[in-house]
Design a protein around this motif. Structure first.
Motif, PDB file in Angstrom:
ATOM      1  N   THR A  69       1.106  -1.257   0.070  1.00 17.71           N
ATOM      2  CA  THR A  69       0.123  -0.157  -0.365  1.00 17.71           C
ATOM      3  C   THR A  69       0.138   1.173   0.139  1.00 17.71           C
ATOM      4  O   THR A  69       0.194   2.595  -0.233  1.00 17.71           O
ATOM      5  N   GLU A  70       2.257   0.980   0.208  1.00 22.65           N
ATOM      6  CA  GLU A  70       3.263   2.535   0.453  1.00 22.65           C
ATOM      7  C   GLU A  70       2.598   3.070   1.561  1.00 22.65           C
ATOM      8  O   GLU A  70       2.374   4.108   1.189  1.00 22.65           O
ATOM      9  N   ALA A  71       1.845   2.253   2.205  1.00 27.49           N
ATOM     10  CA  ALA A  71       1.485   3.645   3.533  1.00 27.49           C
ATOM     11  C   ALA A  71       1.991   2.687   4.893  1.00 27.49           C
ATOM     12  O   ALA A  71       1.705   1.262   5.048  1.00 27.49           O
ATOM     13  N   ILE A  72       2.672   3.965   5.464  1.00 29.05           N
ATOM     14  CA  ILE A  72       2.823   3.295   7.562  1.00 29.05           C
ATOM     15  C   ILE A  72       1.285   3.889   8.169  1.00 29.05           C
ATOM     16  O   ILE A  72       0.620   4.962   8.498  1.00 29.05           O
ATOM     17  N   GLY A 103       7.948   8.590  -0.326  1.00 26.72           N
ATOM     18  CA  GLY A 103       7.144   8.343  -1.208  1.00 26.72           C
ATOM     19  C   GLY A 103       6.335   7.359  -0.349  1.00 26.72           C
ATOM     20  O   GLY A 103       5.565   6.506  -1.293  1.00 26.72           O
ATOM     21  N   TYR A 104       6.359   7.095  -0.088  1.00 28.47           N
ATOM     22  CA  TYR A 104       4.915   6.401   1.512  1.00 28.47           C
ATOM     23  C   TYR A 104       4.065   7.564   1.875  1.00 28.47           C
ATOM     24  O   TYR A 104       3.750   8.803   2.058  1.00 28.47           O
ATOM     25  N   ASN A 105       2.880   6.787   2.796  1.00 30.94           N
ATOM     26  CA  ASN A 105       1.852   7.515   3.186  1.00 30.94           C
ATOM     27  C   ASN A 105       1.994   7.590   4.750  1.00 30.94           C
ATOM     28  O   ASN A 105       2.179   6.126   5.138  1.00 30.94           O
ATOM     29  N   LEU A 106       0.979   8.272   5.524  1.00 25.14           N
ATOM     30  CA  LEU A 106       1.729   7.954   6.928  1.00 25.14           C
ATOM     31  C   LEU A 106      -0.565   7.996   7.391  1.00 25.14           C
ATOM     32  O   LEU A 106      -0.570   8.781   7.327  1.00 25.14           O
ATOM     33  N   LEU A 107      -1.059   7.307   7.258  1.00 26.33           N
ATOM     34  CA  LEU A 107      -1.940   7.089   8.799  1.00 26.33           C
ATOM     35  C   LEU A 107      -1.248   7.127   9.711  1.00 26.33           C
ATOM     36  O   LEU A 107      -1.798   6.221  10.674  1.00 26.33           O
TER      37      LEU A 107
END
Length: 348
Positions: A69-72, A103-107
């Motif tokens: 997902t390229e999110a952490i 290049g990730y997203n942060l949740l």
């Protein structure tokens, strides 16, 4: 004249660019994010093709192509957002910097009561590729919960659990031991310690470090001088007022945060005491944004370590784990802060 690329300018996907160049979709994805594992020439070739073809990123399609997902996710108690005085913003800043660079997203996933349910949902829903948890307990059940799900995770701090896991921590035992030994070296024996709640592993380690220093000099630990409290200025005022009203008050106070120290300074002033002469004060956690030990009057003796850098390392370790750049063994990092002696300590 007819356009021989009917999707040009209309948002073509990653697969079309990959097919055009004869590359895999994962290679194209990493190239478009300037990932260092992709040669510069390939990154340039992919960038030019994407621009020429009118590539429009599709996060869901990219995630399916590369299996991520390229999110952490960062899970934390909701009240930490409501605190005016906290190091959480510094940690979050460091994490956010790396997430953006990679290049990730942060949740962000705050919780009120049932953190385990939030963690289990995130770990099993495939909404994120990995998780960061903070403020571990002495025996923290969250670590085994996450280990059992198989999701990559990293902990800000350590816990006394019997399974391997990755963490970034500071040597909390050494922090309070060094601060207490400094005060003992200056002749103080009535040394108070304002600590966090010992259900948290970092606070338990600090308490043990304080006791080790006192025991090494054969000095008794007066339980009236050891207080557990929140790490805010107002709590520092209340705790210091309580300590200074004792029949035999302390001559020195160790503060678990620079915010507590600010409150101790206020209480000392209200009691007509001069810091560095009548009362010595030392603290942990300098280098937080918006407050500096050097700006206290008199300047505060304090340990110094970048909490923002700890946030960076949390994100770097987690993303490296997600991308398969680390082996199977967990990564554990423990930092030792510097101790800066200033005018807040005097001889007894």
């Amino acid at each position: 004249m007819a356009n021989d690329r009917p999707n040009q300018g209309q948002g073509i996907g990653l697969k079309a660019v990959a097919d055009e160049l004869g590359l895999s979709q994962s290679t194209v994805s990493r190239a478009l994010r300037n990932h260092p594992s992709i040669p510069a020439a390939t990154r340039e070739r992919v960038a030019q093709a994407a621009k020429r073809m009118g590539y429009a990123p599709n996060a869901r399609a990219r995630g399916l192509a590369i299996g991520r997902t390229e999110a952490i996710g960062l899970v934390f108690p909701l009240e930490r957002l409501r605190l005016v005085q906290t190091n959480f913003v510094d940690v979050l800043s460091g994490i956010s910097d790396v997430v953006t660079e990679r290049g990730y997203n942060l949740l962000l996933s705050p919780f009120r009561d049932d953190e385990a349910s939030v963690l289990r949902r995130l770990a099993t829903s495939r909404m994120v590729d990995g998780l960061i948890i903070t403020r571990p307990l002495v025996h923290d059940p969250r670590i085994r919960l996450l280990a059992d799900t198989g999701i990559p995770f990293v902990v800000h701090g350590r816990s006394d659990v019997d399974i391997p896991y990755s963490y970034v921590d500071v040597d909390n035992f050494e922090i309070f031991r060094r601060l207490a030994e400094l005060l003992l070296d200056y002749g103080h024996t009535r040394i108070a310690a304002l600590n966090s709640y010992r259900r948290f592993r970092y606070a338990a380690a600090r308490a043990a470090g304080y006791r080790a220093a006192m025991d090494s000099r054969r000095q008794p630990v007066d339980p009236d001088l050891v207080l557990e409290t929140a790490m805010t200025e107002e709590d520092g005022v209340a705790c210091a007022a309580r300590l200074l009203s004792l029949p035999e008050p302390p001559t020195a106070i160790i503060c678990g945060s620079i915010f507590l120290a600010k409150g101790v300074y206020r209480a000392a002033a209200e009691a007509g005491l001069q810091i560095g002469r009548d009362l010595s004060v030392v603290a942990h956690d300098d280098q937080l944004r918006g407050i500096s030990a050097a700006d206290f009057v008199p300047a505060l003796t304090a340990t110094q370590l970048s909490v923002e850098m700890a946030g960076r390392r949390l994100a770097e370790i987690l993303i490296d784990r997600i991308e398969g750049k680390l082996g199977d063994d967990p990564v554990g990092e423990v930092s030792r802060p510097d101790l800066i002696l200033r005018e807040s300590v005097g001889r007894r």
